[in-house]
Design a protein around this motif. Structure first.
Motif, PDB file in Angstrom:
ATOM      1  N   ASP A   1       9.913 -34.537 -65.903  1.00 19.71           N
ATOM      2  CA  ASP A   1       9.275 -34.134 -64.647  1.00 19.71           C
ATOM      3  C   ASP A   1       8.104 -35.035 -64.276  1.00 19.71           C
ATOM      4  O   ASP A   1       7.517 -34.868 -63.206  1.00 19.71           O
TER       5      ASP A   1
ATOM      6  N   SER B   1      12.690 -37.148 -56.629  1.00 19.22           N
ATOM      7  CA  SER B   1      11.306 -37.495 -56.952  1.00 19.22           C
ATOM      8  C   SER B   1      10.744 -36.542 -57.999  1.00 19.22           C
ATOM      9  O   SER B   1      11.340 -35.497 -58.300  1.00 19.22           O
TER      10      SER B   1
ATOM     11  N   SER C   1       7.355 -35.072 -58.186  1.00 17.14           N
ATOM     12  CA  SER C   1       6.427 -33.976 -57.903  1.00 17.14           C
ATOM     13  C   SER C   1       6.923 -33.005 -56.838  1.00 17.14           C
ATOM     14  O   SER C   1       6.621 -31.817 -56.926  1.00 17.14           O
ATOM     15  N   ASP C   2       7.674 -33.460 -55.859  1.00 11.94           N
ATOM     16  CA  ASP C   2       8.062 -32.552 -54.777  1.00 11.94           C
ATOM     17  C   ASP C   2       9.563 -32.376 -54.638  1.00 11.94           C
ATOM     18  O   ASP C   2      10.015 -31.675 -53.726  1.00 11.94           O
ATOM     19  N   GLY C   3      10.330 -32.983 -55.522  1.00  9.51           N
ATOM     20  CA  GLY C   3      11.768 -32.757 -55.528  1.00  9.51           C
ATOM     21  C   GLY C   3      12.521 -33.342 -54.355  1.00  9.51           C
ATOM     22  O   GLY C   3      13.658 -32.934 -54.080  1.00  9.51           O
ATOM     23  N   ASN C   4      11.906 -34.286 -53.645  1.00 11.22           N
ATOM     24  CA  ASN C   4      12.655 -34.954 -52.577  1.00 11.22           C
ATOM     25  C   ASN C   4      13.856 -35.674 -53.162  1.00 11.22           C
ATOM     26  O   ASN C   4      13.803 -36.233 -54.257  1.00 11.22           O
TER      27      ASN C   4
ATOM     28  N   ARG D   1       6.738 -40.243 -57.110  1.00 11.22           N
ATOM     29  CA  ARG D   1       6.158 -38.897 -57.108  1.00 11.22           C
ATOM     30  C   ARG D   1       6.566 -38.099 -55.877  1.00 11.22           C
ATOM     31  O   ARG D   1       7.029 -36.978 -55.980  1.00 11.22           O
ATOM     32  N   THR D   2       6.394 -38.640 -54.694  1.00 16.86           N
ATOM     33  CA  THR D   2       6.671 -37.878 -53.479  1.00 16.86           C
ATOM     34  C   THR D   2       7.871 -38.405 -52.717  1.00 16.86           C
ATOM     35  O   THR D   2       8.104 -38.024 -51.595  1.00 16.86           O
TER      36      THR D   2
END
Length: 125
Positions: free
Chosen positions: A29, A51, A53-56, A102-103
């Motif tokens: 993660d 991604s 941190s935000d699961g994009n 990350r994003t």
């Protein structure tokens, strides 16, 4: 650090498989994860990524609507659900980590540092 892709096999056209990417030595993660594939005689191509941190997520056009990438942080595993498989999906599938995704995520291979051993997916009748 080890990444292990698994879940490949032989499936008929229209069938489904779920690939898993499990890690040891790192916490997935913290990374964007990408799935790539290489068919015989062809260059490796990016399939999908997620991604950290935000699961994009992102999908290459040829698998959009058929494949779904997801992560289970509790199991330190990322999955690639593949539905409506076609013969042209036949390839060795690899997972890899991007420490900077990350994003958002990218399928640019240069961004990826750790690579797992591949798993063979064969779609044939």
């Amino acid at each position: 650090v080890q990444l292990q892709a698994s879940g490949g096999g032989l499936v008929q056209p229209g069938g489904s498989l779920r690939l898993s990417c499990a890690a040891s030595g790192i916490t997935l993660d913290h990374y964007a994860i990408g799935w790539f594939r290489q068919a015989p005689g062809k260059e490796r191509e990016g399939v999908s990524c997620i991604s950290s941190s935000d699961g994009n997520t992102y999908y290459t056009a040829s698998v959009q609507g058929r494949f779904t990438i997801s992560r289970d942080n509790g199991k330190n595993t990322v999955y690639l659900q593949m539905n409506s498989l076609k013969p042209e999906d036949t390839a060795v599938y690899y997972c890899a980590t991007d420490p900077l995704g990350r994003t958002g995520c990218t399928l640019a291979e240069i961004k990826y540092d750790y690579w797992g051993q591949g798993t063979q997916v064969t779609v044939s009748s």
